[in-house]
Design a protein around this motif. Sequence first.
Motif, PDB file in Angstrom:
ATOM      1  N   PHE A 203       0.844  -1.194   0.000  1.00 10.22           N
ATOM      2  CA  PHE A 203       0.000   0.000   0.000  1.00 10.22           C
ATOM      3  C   PHE A 203       0.882   1.247   0.000  1.00 10.22           C
ATOM      4  O   PHE A 203       1.753   1.401   0.865  1.00 10.22           O
ATOM      5  CB  PHE A 203      -0.924  -0.003   1.223  1.00 10.22           C
ATOM      6  CG  PHE A 203      -1.933  -1.108   1.193  1.00 10.22           C
ATOM      7  CD1 PHE A 203      -3.182  -0.911   0.614  1.00 10.22           C
ATOM      8  CD2 PHE A 203      -1.622  -2.361   1.694  1.00 10.22           C
ATOM      9  CE1 PHE A 203      -4.109  -1.956   0.559  1.00 10.22           C
ATOM     10  CE2 PHE A 203      -2.526  -3.403   1.644  1.00 10.22           C
ATOM     11  CZ  PHE A 203      -3.777  -3.203   1.076  1.00 10.22           C
TER      12      PHE A 203
ATOM     13  N   SER B 160      -2.513   5.678   0.238  1.00  8.94           N
ATOM     14  CA  SER B 160      -3.421   4.634   0.730  1.00  8.94           C
ATOM     15  C   SER B 160      -3.378   4.494   2.247  1.00  8.94           C
ATOM     16  O   SER B 160      -4.253   3.863   2.839  1.00  8.94           O
ATOM     17  CB  SER B 160      -3.056   3.284   0.097  1.00  8.94           C
ATOM     18  OG  SER B 160      -2.891   3.420  -1.288  1.00  8.94           O
TER      19      SER B 160
ATOM     20  N   ASP C 234      -3.121   4.891  -5.634  1.00 11.80           N
ATOM     21  CA  ASP C 234      -4.207   5.879  -5.666  1.00 11.80           C
ATOM     22  C   ASP C 234      -4.824   6.042  -7.045  1.00 11.80           C
ATOM     23  O   ASP C 234      -5.608   6.951  -7.272  1.00 11.80           O
ATOM     24  CB  ASP C 234      -3.718   7.231  -5.118  1.00 11.80           C
ATOM     25  CG  ASP C 234      -2.500   7.753  -5.876  1.00 11.80           C
ATOM     26  OD1 ASP C 234      -2.075   7.109  -6.852  1.00 11.80           O
ATOM     27  OD2 ASP C 234      -1.970   8.811  -5.485  1.00 11.80           O
TER      28      ASP C 234
ATOM     29  N   SER D 286      -6.544   1.326  -4.158  1.00 12.47           N
ATOM     30  CA  SER D 286      -6.854   1.086  -2.744  1.00 12.47           C
ATOM     31  C   SER D 286      -8.275   1.503  -2.422  1.00 12.47           C
ATOM     32  O   SER D 286      -8.830   1.109  -1.404  1.00 12.47           O
ATOM     33  CB  SER D 286      -5.956   1.940  -1.857  1.00 12.47           C
ATOM     34  OG  SER D 286      -4.686   1.436  -1.818  1.00 12.47           O
TER      35      SER D 286
END
Length: 442
Positions: free
Chosen positions: A54, A58, A220, A277
């Motif tokens: 991530f 995120s 993103d 995400s």
Amino acid sequence: MVRSSWSGAIVRPGASSKLAGVAATEYEAVPAVDPDARPTPPGARSESSVVMKFGGTSVADPEKLKQVAARLVGAREAGYRVVGVLSAMGKTTDELLQLAREVSASPDPRELDMLVSVGERISCALAAMAIVDLGHEAISLTGSQAGIVTDTVHGKAKIVEVRARRIHEALDRGKIVLVAGFQGVSTAFEVTTLGRGGSDTTAVALAAALGADHCEIYTDVRGVFSADPRLVPDARPLRHVSFDEMLEMASSGARVLATRSIEVARSHTVKLHVRSSFEEGIGTWIQEEDTVPSEKGGMLEKALISGVVHQREETVYHVDGATRARLFGALAEALVNVDTIVQTGEQIVFSAPPEDRAAAARALDALGLTWSSRDDLGKVSLVGAGMKSHPGVAAKTFATLEDAGIESPIVSTSPIKIACHVPTVDVDRAVRALHEAFELGR
Ligand code: ADP
Ligand code: ASP
Ligand code: MG
């Protein structure tokens, strides 16, 4: 001022070939983990491992961190052995770097790594707390604790080995393991960082070492697009991209994946799945060319152009009367990541990232050379596996830039890329013009 116009045979095609003496990005060896070196209780072998990475956006705030925790728990409940690799929250890394600059004009590299590696640890510790609250067991590990062993180059260390025993032990106990991205421990036992975007590389190296079938990269945007979707609103999401194309795209400026993460993925055949995400979607698969049947949207019919990628700044150097081997030997030693190289007669022009400027200047001065540099250029690159077999892409690229009144003093190509240095002020316009000319939009 560099004014050499050149459009012949090339130069350093991203990471897909290497010039002797040039600090080209090299493949990172990630040895497989010896399966006998880990305790494995009965039953655990049947579960497969998944590595989920991530990025900063995120995990930007506590709410988003809790959502990430819930996703990791979801994968655990679906029966996977789950490793989460997290970036620092939001702009934390930028803020830490800024803090260092406020204290020192040239921060000590070791201490800088001690500082910036903290960002990822914060994210992992917080995510582990949130996972425990969701009723699962979790443990956060620094890069060092996770067994990410690197060389000794502070700020852009390369992973030399993954000693995943501690991760295996935690996974065998049913824990969700959170590994701080972007960092490791050097062979001299110092904390190192892997360079900007390095959490991608951590995740892929772990996926390779754990024998995971693929690595999930949550970010993103909804995947890899035909251009940066922030710059080109009608950019098209790409379903499949080959390792070669993605390497060219990343090394030419598509920020969405760190170049070295793709090198590790390719050399260990770890498929990458880039996805959002924040929303559901099919995302983008990055894998070997020709492994997906065309009726399933695969790459047998290779797209002429997959994407237009850009970088706004790249320093261009102009050196006269240097011997090539000596010049690039010195730059390699100074760890300058040379990109394009053009030589006509006595004159050598090369480019390198702006962050390598001080190191390049020191190396050139030490050689006693007369040199100049230019900081007002960026680069726009067209990438596509199909251009290998289609003439006319270069002609159309040049005509498009000419029609838009954009000068391009340096052009370089690889079999699947045409890269044009253009003035930084014209980069955005050049991307949009080329994206439209090659009809890449939705
Ligand atoms: P993360 O923090 O998740 O690692 P990054 O900021 O490193 O995310 O990378 C994602 C960003 O990459 C996107 O927000 C997007 O603006 C940028 N980007 C640039 N080129 C592309 C592209 N061709 N496809 C998708 N994203 C791109
Ligand atoms: N936090 C680091 C950076 O901003 C590493 C990463 O996010 O991948 O570059
Ligand atoms: Mg990133």
